[in-house]
Scaffold this active site. Structure first.
Site, mmCIF file in Angstrom:
data_model
loop_
_atom_site.group_PDB
_atom_site.id
_atom_site.type_symbol
_atom_site.label_atom_id
_atom_site.label_comp_id
_atom_site.label_asym_id
_atom_site.label_seq_id
_atom_site.Cartn_x
_atom_site.Cartn_y
_atom_site.Cartn_z
ATOM 1 N N LYS A 290 1.617 -6.160 1.305
ATOM 2 C CA LYS A 290 1.046 -4.810 1.384
ATOM 3 C C LYS A 290 0.203 -4.603 2.633
ATOM 4 O O LYS A 290 -0.244 -5.546 3.271
ATOM 5 C CB LYS A 290 0.272 -4.494 0.103
ATOM 6 C CG LYS A 290 1.258 -4.165 -1.035
ATOM 7 C CD LYS A 290 0.628 -3.556 -2.244
ATOM 8 C CE LYS A 290 1.750 -3.164 -3.223
ATOM 9 N NZ LYS A 290 1.238 -2.797 -4.545
ATOM 10 N N ARG B 28 3.642 -9.759 -8.907
ATOM 11 C CA ARG B 28 4.858 -9.057 -8.455
ATOM 12 C C ARG B 28 5.035 -9.311 -6.950
ATOM 13 O O ARG B 28 4.169 -8.932 -6.162
ATOM 14 C CB ARG B 28 4.694 -7.558 -8.736
ATOM 15 C CG ARG B 28 5.865 -6.693 -8.316
ATOM 16 C CD ARG B 28 5.567 -5.237 -8.638
ATOM 17 N NE ARG B 28 6.649 -4.374 -8.223
ATOM 18 C CZ ARG B 28 6.812 -3.909 -6.988
ATOM 19 N NH1 ARG B 28 5.937 -4.211 -6.049
ATOM 20 N NH2 ARG B 28 7.840 -3.139 -6.688
HETATM 21 C C1 8Y7 Z 1 3.440 -2.011 -7.260
HETATM 22 C C2 8Y7 Z 1 4.439 -1.576 -8.143
HETATM 23 C C3 8Y7 Z 1 4.972 -1.057 -6.091
HETATM 24 C C4 8Y7 Z 1 2.318 -2.667 -7.807
HETATM 25 C C5 8Y7 Z 1 3.332 -2.367 -9.980
HETATM 26 C C6 8Y7 Z 1 5.179 -2.172 -2.884
HETATM 27 C C7 8Y7 Z 1 6.597 -0.355 -7.902
HETATM 28 C C8 8Y7 Z 1 4.997 -0.792 -3.322
HETATM 29 N N1 8Y7 Z 1 3.799 -1.686 -5.981
HETATM 30 N N2 8Y7 Z 1 4.399 -1.744 -9.488
HETATM 31 N N3 8Y7 Z 1 5.389 -0.960 -7.390
HETATM 32 N N4 8Y7 Z 1 2.316 -2.830 -9.197
HETATM 33 N N5 8Y7 Z 1 3.231 -2.570 -11.308
HETATM 34 O O1 8Y7 Z 1 4.665 -2.450 -1.760
HETATM 35 O O2 8Y7 Z 1 1.356 -3.070 -7.156
HETATM 36 O O3 8Y7 Z 1 5.808 -3.015 -3.518
HETATM 37 S S1 8Y7 Z 1 5.900 -0.362 -4.790
#
Ligand code: 8Y7
Length: 272
Positions: free
Chosen positions: A220, A254
């Site tokens: 990020k 994640r």
């Molecule tokens: C997150 C996410 C994204 C996160 C959850 C990226 C879909 C942006 N970020 N879902 N999604 N938590 N639960 O940089 O931090 O991956 S998208």
């Protein structure tokens, strides 16, 4: 332990959720089969590397990203979920905010709803309750198109805790099982770099609500602001962030880089 359908996930050791990029137009152009096959290979290697959950999203939630229609989102995710479900026994997470996509995805084989809008879109609470699968409630300030325009908080930890309590109540009222709730402070979603690092530092306060916490920091822009690195140069920073989050009680991480994240979590676990 969280349960969905006939599957269980043991959260006594932190689990890794691998991000599957189902990018806009990736399946609708001439390279359809090639790209579909490539995505499945990516899933296979993430599972071999130790991911227990694969997160599939058909709507980009990056700052400033365009909205997609339900039809586009379904076209992107449903065939992929079916293909993964018939080949692998991992958990499949559907990254969506739309009730119809949740419903179609869970019938196609998804086990978990990952909603960056925490079930606040019309029909989402009711759909999630009916589907009876775990839900990840993520905090976001504002909306993706404008959330990074100077976000402000009086006290980000207090405010996110209040948001979680309010969303947990809404979920329980709608009939969602307590054991199905996962919380996520939403790194980068309406937060400055300082906010994001404060969230890591105080992540444990969210676990105190009694629900598993998911953390997504992988590559990020908080790391760009600190280190001036392009996304593909943020692995070391992302791993450091992952360790800190696990030490602060996160149960699901994640990530894009599954293998490396699984390694650092194993090292950390060896000291427990
Ligand atoms: C997150 C996410 C994204 C996160 C959850 C990226 C879909 C942006 N970020 N879902 N999604 N938590 N639960 O940089 O931090 O991956 S998208």
């Amino acid at each position: 332990m969280i349960k969905s359908k006939d599957k269980t996930l043991d959260l006594t050791t932190p689990q890794v959720m691998g991000i599957l990029n189902v990018t806009p137009d990736s399946f609708s152009d001439g390279g359809h089969f090639l790209k579909f096959d490539h995505a499945l290979k990516q899933v296979e290697s993430m599972i071999n590397d130790g991911a227990s959950i694969i997160d599939i999203g058909g709507e980009s939630t990056r700052p400033g990203a365009q909205l997609v229609t339900i039809e586009q989102e379904l076209e992107r995710v449903v065939p992929m979920i079916e293909a993964i479900n018939s080949r692998f026994d991992c958990w499949i997470s559907i990254d969506t905010s739309k009730a119809k996509v949740m419903t179609a995805a869970v019938s196609a084989g998804a086990d978990l709803i990952n909603d960056v809008r925490a079930l606040q879109e019309p029909g989402a609470l009711v759909a999630a309750a009916l589907l009876n699968v775990p839900v990840c409630l993520m905090h976001m300030q504002g909306k993706p198109s404008s959330m990074q325009n100077s976000p402000e908080y009086d006290d980000i930890i207090v405010q996110i805790n209040e948001f979680f309590k309010q969303r947990i109540n809404a979920c329980l009222q709608a009939g969602i099982q307590q054991a199905h709730i996962i919380l996520d402070p939403g790194f980068g979603f309406g937060k400055t770099m300082e906010h994001n690092f404060k969230l890591i530092k105080h992540l444990k306060s969210f676990s105190k609500l009694g629900y598993p916490v998911l953390a997504g920091l992988s590559r990020k822009s908080m790391f760009d602001h600190l280190l001036s690195r392009e996304p593909n140069q943020r692995l070391a920073a992302s791993l450091a962030g992952a360790i800190l989050c696990v030490q602060q009680g996160a149960k699901i991480i994640r990530v894009h880089d599954v293998k490396e994240t699984v390694d650092v979590i194993k090292v950390l676990q060896a000291t427990q």
